[in-house]
Design an enzyme around this catalytic site. Structure first.
Site, PDB file in Angstrom:
ATOM      1  N   HIS A  47      -7.901  -9.158   7.177  1.00  0.00           N
ATOM      2  CA  HIS A  47      -7.353 -10.010   6.122  1.00  0.00           C
ATOM      3  C   HIS A  47      -7.596 -11.487   6.441  1.00  0.00           C
ATOM      4  O   HIS A  47      -8.081 -11.842   7.523  1.00  0.00           O
ATOM      5  CB  HIS A  47      -5.842  -9.788   5.991  1.00  0.00           C
ATOM      6  CG  HIS A  47      -5.472  -8.502   5.340  1.00  0.00           C
ATOM      7  ND1 HIS A  47      -5.238  -8.384   3.986  1.00  0.00           N
ATOM      8  CD2 HIS A  47      -5.292  -7.261   5.863  1.00  0.00           C
ATOM      9  CE1 HIS A  47      -4.932  -7.131   3.694  1.00  0.00           C
ATOM     10  NE2 HIS A  47      -4.960  -6.426   4.813  1.00  0.00           N
ATOM     11  N   HIS A  55      -7.985  -5.615   0.462  1.00  0.00           N
ATOM     12  CA  HIS A  55      -8.204  -5.814  -0.967  1.00  0.00           C
ATOM     13  C   HIS A  55      -9.559  -5.239  -1.409  1.00  0.00           C
ATOM     14  O   HIS A  55     -10.299  -4.677  -0.616  1.00  0.00           O
ATOM     15  CB  HIS A  55      -8.045  -7.292  -1.339  1.00  0.00           C
ATOM     16  CG  HIS A  55      -6.813  -7.891  -0.734  1.00  0.00           C
ATOM     17  ND1 HIS A  55      -5.539  -7.592  -1.190  1.00  0.00           N
ATOM     18  CD2 HIS A  55      -6.645  -8.717   0.337  1.00  0.00           C
ATOM     19  CE1 HIS A  55      -4.651  -8.233  -0.434  1.00  0.00           C
ATOM     20  NE2 HIS A  55      -5.297  -8.914   0.497  1.00  0.00           N
ATOM     21  N   GLU A  81     -10.797 -13.681  -0.614  1.00  0.00           N
ATOM     22  CA  GLU A  81     -10.427 -12.901   0.568  1.00  0.00           C
ATOM     23  C   GLU A  81     -11.136 -11.561   0.570  1.00  0.00           C
ATOM     24  O   GLU A  81     -11.580 -11.085   1.624  1.00  0.00           O
ATOM     25  CB  GLU A  81      -8.915 -12.701   0.608  1.00  0.00           C
ATOM     26  CG  GLU A  81      -8.442 -11.944   1.843  1.00  0.00           C
ATOM     27  CD  GLU A  81      -6.955 -11.671   1.854  1.00  0.00           C
ATOM     28  OE1 GLU A  81      -6.482 -11.054   2.834  1.00  0.00           O
ATOM     29  OE2 GLU A  81      -6.261 -12.060   0.892  1.00  0.00           O
ATOM     30  N   GLU A 113      -5.020 -11.288  10.503  1.00  0.00           N
ATOM     31  CA  GLU A 113      -5.148 -12.409   9.578  1.00  0.00           C
ATOM     32  C   GLU A 113      -6.028 -13.441  10.278  1.00  0.00           C
ATOM     33  O   GLU A 113      -5.589 -14.163  11.163  1.00  0.00           O
ATOM     34  CB  GLU A 113      -3.773 -12.995   9.262  1.00  0.00           C
ATOM     35  CG  GLU A 113      -2.829 -12.049   8.538  1.00  0.00           C
ATOM     36  CD  GLU A 113      -3.124 -11.952   7.044  1.00  0.00           C
ATOM     37  OE1 GLU A 113      -4.036 -12.664   6.562  1.00  0.00           O
ATOM     38  OE2 GLU A 113      -2.427 -11.182   6.361  1.00  0.00           O
TER      39      GLU A 113
END
Length: 293
Positions: free
Chosen positions: A175, A83, A120, A257
Protein backbone atom coordinates in the site's frame (compact mmCIF):
# COMPACT_ATOMS: atom_id res chain seq x y z
CA UNK A 1 -3.78 2.65 2.01
CA UNK A 2 -6.14 -0.03 3.42
CA UNK A 3 -9.80 0.39 2.56
CA UNK A 4 -10.77 1.00 6.17
CA UNK A 5 -7.86 3.33 6.86
CA UNK A 6 -7.93 6.02 9.53
CA UNK A 7 -6.09 8.59 7.41
CA UNK A 8 -7.34 11.24 4.99
CA UNK A 9 -8.00 11.11 1.22
CA UNK A 10 -10.09 7.93 1.41
CA UNK A 11 -12.43 7.00 -1.37
CA UNK A 12 -14.52 3.82 -1.05
CA UNK A 13 -13.61 1.06 -3.84
CA UNK A 14 -11.73 -3.23 -4.63
CA UNK A 15 -10.45 -6.75 -6.64
CA UNK A 16 -10.61 -10.66 -6.24
CA UNK A 17 -8.63 -13.85 -6.62
CA UNK A 18 -10.25 -16.54 -4.53
CA UNK A 19 -8.30 -19.34 -2.97
CA UNK A 20 -11.50 -21.35 -3.01
CA UNK A 21 -13.40 -21.23 -6.27
CA UNK A 22 -11.99 -17.94 -7.63
CA UNK A 23 -8.99 -17.51 -9.90
CA UNK A 24 -5.81 -16.78 -8.00
CA UNK A 25 -3.17 -15.00 -10.04
CA UNK A 26 0.03 -16.96 -9.87
CA UNK A 27 3.39 -15.36 -10.33
CA UNK A 28 4.13 -14.62 -13.94
CA UNK A 29 0.54 -13.93 -15.10
CA UNK A 30 -1.33 -10.75 -15.66
CA UNK A 31 -1.29 -7.10 -16.41
CA UNK A 32 1.24 -4.45 -17.23
CA UNK A 33 3.40 -2.96 -14.51
CA UNK A 34 1.75 0.44 -14.60
CA UNK A 35 -1.99 0.19 -15.41
CA UNK A 36 -3.86 3.40 -16.00
CA UNK A 37 -5.99 4.76 -13.19
CA UNK A 38 -8.34 7.70 -12.72
CA UNK A 39 -6.72 11.10 -12.24
CA UNK A 40 -8.11 11.36 -8.71
CA UNK A 41 -8.54 7.72 -7.73
CA UNK A 42 -7.46 6.24 -4.60
CA UNK A 43 -1.10 -6.88 -9.85
CA UNK A 44 6.32 -18.83 -12.53
CA UNK A 45 8.44 -19.86 -10.20
CA UNK A 46 11.77 -19.68 -12.04
CA UNK A 47 13.77 -22.87 -12.27
CA UNK A 48 17.47 -22.85 -11.57
CA UNK A 49 19.63 -23.35 -14.65
CA UNK A 50 22.38 -25.92 -14.74
CA UNK A 51 25.29 -25.93 -17.18
CA UNK A 52 25.59 -28.99 -19.41
CA UNK A 53 28.64 -31.24 -18.78
CA UNK A 54 31.55 -30.49 -21.11
CA UNK A 55 32.89 -33.36 -23.23
CA UNK A 56 35.72 -35.23 -21.59
CA UNK A 57 34.92 -33.85 -18.15
CA UNK A 58 33.20 -35.58 -15.26
CA UNK A 59 30.26 -33.53 -14.04
CA UNK A 60 30.88 -32.21 -10.57
CA UNK A 61 28.60 -33.31 -7.74
CA UNK A 62 25.78 -30.89 -6.95
CA UNK A 63 26.50 -28.48 -4.15
CA UNK A 64 25.03 -29.42 -0.79
CA UNK A 65 24.22 -25.86 0.25
CA UNK A 66 21.30 -24.00 -1.29
CA UNK A 67 22.45 -21.00 -3.36
CA UNK A 68 21.32 -17.64 -2.02
CA UNK A 69 19.19 -17.02 -5.09
CA UNK A 70 17.27 -20.26 -4.45
CA UNK A 71 17.08 -20.01 -0.68
CA UNK A 72 13.28 -19.68 -0.64
CA UNK A 73 12.57 -22.81 -2.65
CA UNK A 74 9.43 -24.54 -1.35
CA UNK A 75 8.13 -21.39 0.34
CA UNK A 76 4.82 -19.77 -0.60
CA UNK A 77 4.43 -16.01 -0.45
CA UNK A 78 1.14 -14.26 -1.19
CA UNK A 79 1.50 -10.72 -2.50
CA UNK A 80 -1.60 -8.55 -2.18
CA UNK A 81 -1.47 -5.40 -4.38
CA UNK A 82 -3.60 -2.86 -2.53
CA UNK A 83 -6.80 -1.85 -4.35
CA UNK A 84 -7.65 -2.40 -8.01
CA UNK A 85 -7.21 0.09 -10.86
CA UNK A 86 -10.82 -0.60 -11.89
CA UNK A 87 -12.38 0.01 -8.50
CA UNK A 88 -13.29 3.61 -9.29
CA UNK A 89 -15.72 2.36 -11.95
CA UNK A 90 -17.49 0.04 -9.50
CA UNK A 91 -18.42 2.11 -6.47
CA UNK A 92 -21.63 0.14 -5.90
CA UNK A 93 -19.80 -3.17 -5.69
CA UNK A 94 -16.94 -2.03 -3.52
CA UNK A 95 -19.16 -0.06 -1.17
CA UNK A 96 -21.02 -3.22 -0.17
CA UNK A 97 -20.09 -4.14 3.37
CA UNK A 98 -18.41 -7.40 4.33
CA UNK A 99 -17.77 -9.04 7.68
CA UNK A 100 -14.25 -8.36 9.00
CA UNK A 101 -14.72 -10.24 12.26
CA UNK A 102 -15.05 -7.25 14.57
CA UNK A 103 -17.72 -5.52 12.48
CA UNK A 104 -18.72 -4.85 8.86
CA UNK A 105 -16.87 -2.52 6.51
CA UNK A 106 -16.72 -1.66 2.84
CA UNK A 107 -15.52 -4.37 0.49
CA UNK A 108 -12.65 -2.12 -0.61
CA UNK A 109 -11.84 1.44 -1.73
CA UNK A 110 -10.18 3.10 -4.69
CA UNK A 111 -7.10 3.93 -2.63
CA UNK A 112 -5.41 7.32 -2.60
CA UNK A 113 -3.29 9.19 -5.16
CA UNK A 114 -0.60 11.84 -5.43
CA UNK A 115 -1.65 15.41 -6.07
CA UNK A 116 -0.84 15.02 -9.76
CA UNK A 117 -2.95 11.87 -10.13
CA UNK A 118 -0.55 8.93 -9.75
CA UNK A 119 -2.84 6.37 -8.14
CA UNK A 120 -2.12 4.05 -5.27
CA UNK A 121 -3.53 1.15 -7.30
CA UNK A 122 -0.96 1.77 -10.05
CA UNK A 123 1.83 2.11 -7.50
CA UNK A 124 0.98 -1.06 -5.59
CA UNK A 125 0.70 -3.18 -8.72
CA UNK A 126 4.05 -1.96 -10.01
CA UNK A 127 5.84 -2.63 -6.71
CA UNK A 128 4.09 -6.02 -6.44
CA UNK A 129 5.37 -7.07 -9.88
CA UNK A 130 8.89 -6.08 -8.90
CA UNK A 131 8.53 -7.92 -5.60
CA UNK A 132 7.29 -11.05 -7.36
CA UNK A 133 10.31 -11.08 -9.65
CA UNK A 134 12.73 -10.73 -6.74
CA UNK A 135 11.05 -13.50 -4.74
CA UNK A 136 10.74 -15.98 -7.62
CA UNK A 137 14.41 -15.41 -8.42
CA UNK A 138 15.11 -16.74 -4.92
CA UNK A 139 12.96 -19.81 -5.51
CA UNK A 140 9.72 -18.81 -3.80
CA UNK A 141 6.31 -19.58 -5.23
CA UNK A 142 4.40 -16.29 -5.41
CA UNK A 143 0.61 -15.99 -5.52
CA UNK A 144 -1.14 -12.69 -6.24
CA UNK A 145 -4.54 -11.84 -4.80
CA UNK A 146 -5.19 -10.07 -8.10
CA UNK A 147 -3.23 -8.75 -11.05
CA UNK A 148 -5.62 -6.12 -12.44
CA UNK A 149 -7.21 -9.08 -14.21
CA UNK A 150 -10.75 -8.43 -13.06
CA UNK A 151 -13.01 -5.37 -13.08
CA UNK A 152 -12.88 -4.73 -9.32
CA UNK A 153 -11.96 -6.33 -6.02
CA UNK A 154 -11.22 -8.65 -4.39
CA UNK A 155 -12.95 -7.59 -1.19
CA UNK A 156 -10.84 -7.52 1.95
CA UNK A 157 -12.35 -10.74 3.31
CA UNK A 158 -11.58 -12.59 0.10
CA UNK A 159 -8.03 -11.27 0.08
CA UNK A 160 -7.59 -12.88 3.49
CA UNK A 161 -9.08 -16.16 2.25
CA UNK A 162 -6.62 -16.28 -0.63
CA UNK A 163 -3.65 -16.20 1.71
CA UNK A 164 -5.28 -18.73 4.02
CA UNK A 165 -6.19 -21.08 1.18
CA UNK A 166 -2.66 -20.91 -0.25
CA UNK A 167 -1.29 -21.89 3.19
CA UNK A 168 1.17 -19.08 2.70
CA UNK A 169 4.35 -18.86 4.72
CA UNK A 170 3.96 -15.07 4.56
CA UNK A 171 1.46 -12.59 3.13
CA UNK A 172 2.35 -8.98 2.36
CA UNK A 173 -0.22 -6.39 1.32
CA UNK A 174 1.42 -3.51 -0.55
CA UNK A 175 0.00 0.00 0.00
CA UNK A 176 0.80 3.71 0.13
CA UNK A 177 -0.78 6.03 2.67
CA UNK A 178 -3.09 9.02 2.16
CA UNK A 179 -2.29 11.12 5.20
CA UNK A 180 -1.69 14.86 5.53
CA UNK A 181 1.15 16.75 3.86
CA UNK A 182 4.16 16.83 6.18
CA UNK A 183 3.50 13.25 7.27
CA UNK A 184 6.39 11.33 5.78
CA UNK A 185 7.94 7.88 5.84
CA UNK A 186 6.92 4.24 5.67
CA UNK A 187 5.25 1.99 8.21
CA UNK A 188 4.25 -1.64 8.52
CA UNK A 189 0.82 -2.51 9.92
CA UNK A 190 0.65 -5.54 12.20
CA UNK A 191 -2.43 -7.50 13.32
CA UNK A 192 -3.67 -6.90 16.85
CA UNK A 193 -4.86 -9.77 19.00
CA UNK A 194 -8.47 -10.14 17.93
CA UNK A 195 -10.94 -12.87 18.82
CA UNK A 196 -14.41 -11.97 17.71
CA UNK A 197 -16.82 -13.45 15.20
CA UNK A 198 -14.86 -15.06 12.37
CA UNK A 199 -11.63 -13.39 13.51
CA UNK A 200 -9.01 -15.07 15.69
CA UNK A 201 -5.47 -13.76 15.28
CA UNK A 202 -3.94 -15.38 18.37
CA UNK A 203 -1.68 -17.71 16.37
CA UNK A 204 -0.41 -15.12 13.90
CA UNK A 205 0.25 -12.09 16.10
CA UNK A 206 3.77 -13.19 17.05
CA UNK A 207 4.93 -14.41 13.61
CA UNK A 208 3.37 -11.38 11.92
CA UNK A 209 5.26 -9.02 14.23
CA UNK A 210 8.51 -10.78 13.40
CA UNK A 211 7.73 -10.54 9.68
CA UNK A 212 6.87 -6.85 10.05
CA UNK A 213 10.01 -6.06 12.01
CA UNK A 214 12.20 -7.75 9.41
CA UNK A 215 10.51 -5.87 6.58
CA UNK A 216 10.72 -2.51 8.37
CA UNK A 217 14.45 -3.00 8.97
CA UNK A 218 15.27 -4.06 5.40
CA UNK A 219 12.95 -1.51 3.82
CA UNK A 220 14.77 1.32 5.60
CA UNK A 221 18.13 -0.07 4.49
CA UNK A 222 17.13 -0.55 0.86
CA UNK A 223 15.30 2.75 0.33
CA UNK A 224 17.17 5.04 2.69
CA UNK A 225 13.83 6.40 3.92
CA UNK A 226 12.88 6.82 7.56
CA UNK A 227 9.98 5.28 9.47
CA UNK A 228 6.79 7.34 9.56
CA UNK A 229 7.00 10.55 11.58
CA UNK A 230 3.26 10.58 12.35
CA UNK A 231 2.58 7.21 13.98
CA UNK A 232 4.39 4.24 15.49
CA UNK A 233 6.69 6.33 17.68
CA UNK A 234 9.51 6.13 15.14
CA UNK A 235 9.46 2.33 15.02
CA UNK A 236 7.84 2.05 11.60
CA UNK A 237 5.29 -0.34 13.13
CA UNK A 238 1.58 0.17 13.77
CA UNK A 239 -0.79 -2.38 15.34
CA UNK A 240 -4.42 -2.34 14.21
CA UNK A 241 -7.59 -4.32 14.85
CA UNK A 242 -9.82 -2.67 12.25
CA UNK A 243 -8.50 -4.21 9.02
CA UNK A 244 -10.35 -7.24 7.68
CA UNK A 245 -7.33 -8.40 5.70
CA UNK A 246 -5.46 -8.88 8.98
CA UNK A 247 -8.33 -9.87 11.28
CA UNK A 248 -9.39 -12.77 9.06
CA UNK A 249 -5.92 -14.07 8.25
CA UNK A 250 -4.80 -17.42 9.65
CA UNK A 251 -1.26 -17.08 8.30
CA UNK A 252 1.42 -14.45 9.08
CA UNK A 253 0.46 -11.23 7.34
CA UNK A 254 1.36 -7.54 7.32
CA UNK A 255 0.51 -4.40 5.36
CA UNK A 256 3.39 -2.24 4.11
CA UNK A 257 2.59 1.47 3.70
CA UNK A 258 5.55 2.46 1.54
CA UNK A 259 5.11 6.21 1.97
CA UNK A 260 2.54 9.00 2.01
CA UNK A 261 1.18 9.88 -1.43
CA UNK A 262 -0.28 13.15 -0.17
CA UNK A 263 3.07 14.54 0.89
CA UNK A 264 4.96 16.14 -2.04
CA UNK A 265 8.37 14.83 -1.00
CA UNK A 266 7.17 11.27 -0.43
CA UNK A 267 5.12 11.45 -3.63
CA UNK A 268 8.23 12.26 -5.63
CA UNK A 269 9.86 9.08 -4.32
CA UNK A 270 6.82 6.90 -4.91
CA UNK A 271 6.58 8.11 -8.52
CA UNK A 272 10.20 7.09 -9.22
CA UNK A 273 10.72 3.70 -10.85
CA UNK A 274 14.22 3.56 -9.34
CA UNK A 275 12.83 4.10 -5.85
CA UNK A 276 10.02 1.57 -6.41
CA UNK A 277 12.64 -1.05 -7.23
CA UNK A 278 14.39 -0.24 -3.96
CA UNK A 279 11.08 -0.54 -2.12
CA UNK A 280 10.46 -3.97 -3.65
CA UNK A 281 14.00 -5.00 -2.77
CA UNK A 282 13.52 -3.98 0.86
CA UNK A 283 10.27 -5.91 1.16
CA UNK A 284 11.79 -8.97 -0.52
CA UNK A 285 14.83 -8.87 1.75
CA UNK A 286 12.59 -8.60 4.81
CA UNK A 287 10.48 -11.55 3.72
CA UNK A 288 13.57 -13.61 2.97
CA UNK A 289 15.23 -12.96 6.34
CA UNK A 290 11.95 -13.84 8.07
CA UNK A 291 11.50 -17.09 6.16
CA UNK A 292 15.10 -18.15 6.64
CA UNK A 293 14.70 -17.62 10.38
Amino acid sequence: MPNDHRKTARRPLALVLAATGCCAALAGCGASADPAGPPSGKGPEQSATRSAPQPGRTPSAPAVSVPENRSLAGRIVVVDPGHNPGNFRHSKEINQKVNIGTNRKECDTTGTSTNDGYTEASFTLDVSHRLRDLLTARGATVVFTHDADRPWGPCVDERARIGNGARADAVVSVHADGSAAGHRGFHVILPARVREGAADTARIVGPSRELGERIADRFARATGTAPANYLGGGTGLDVRDDLGGLNLSTVPKVFVECGNMRDPEDAQLLASAVWRQKAAQGIADGIATYLRG
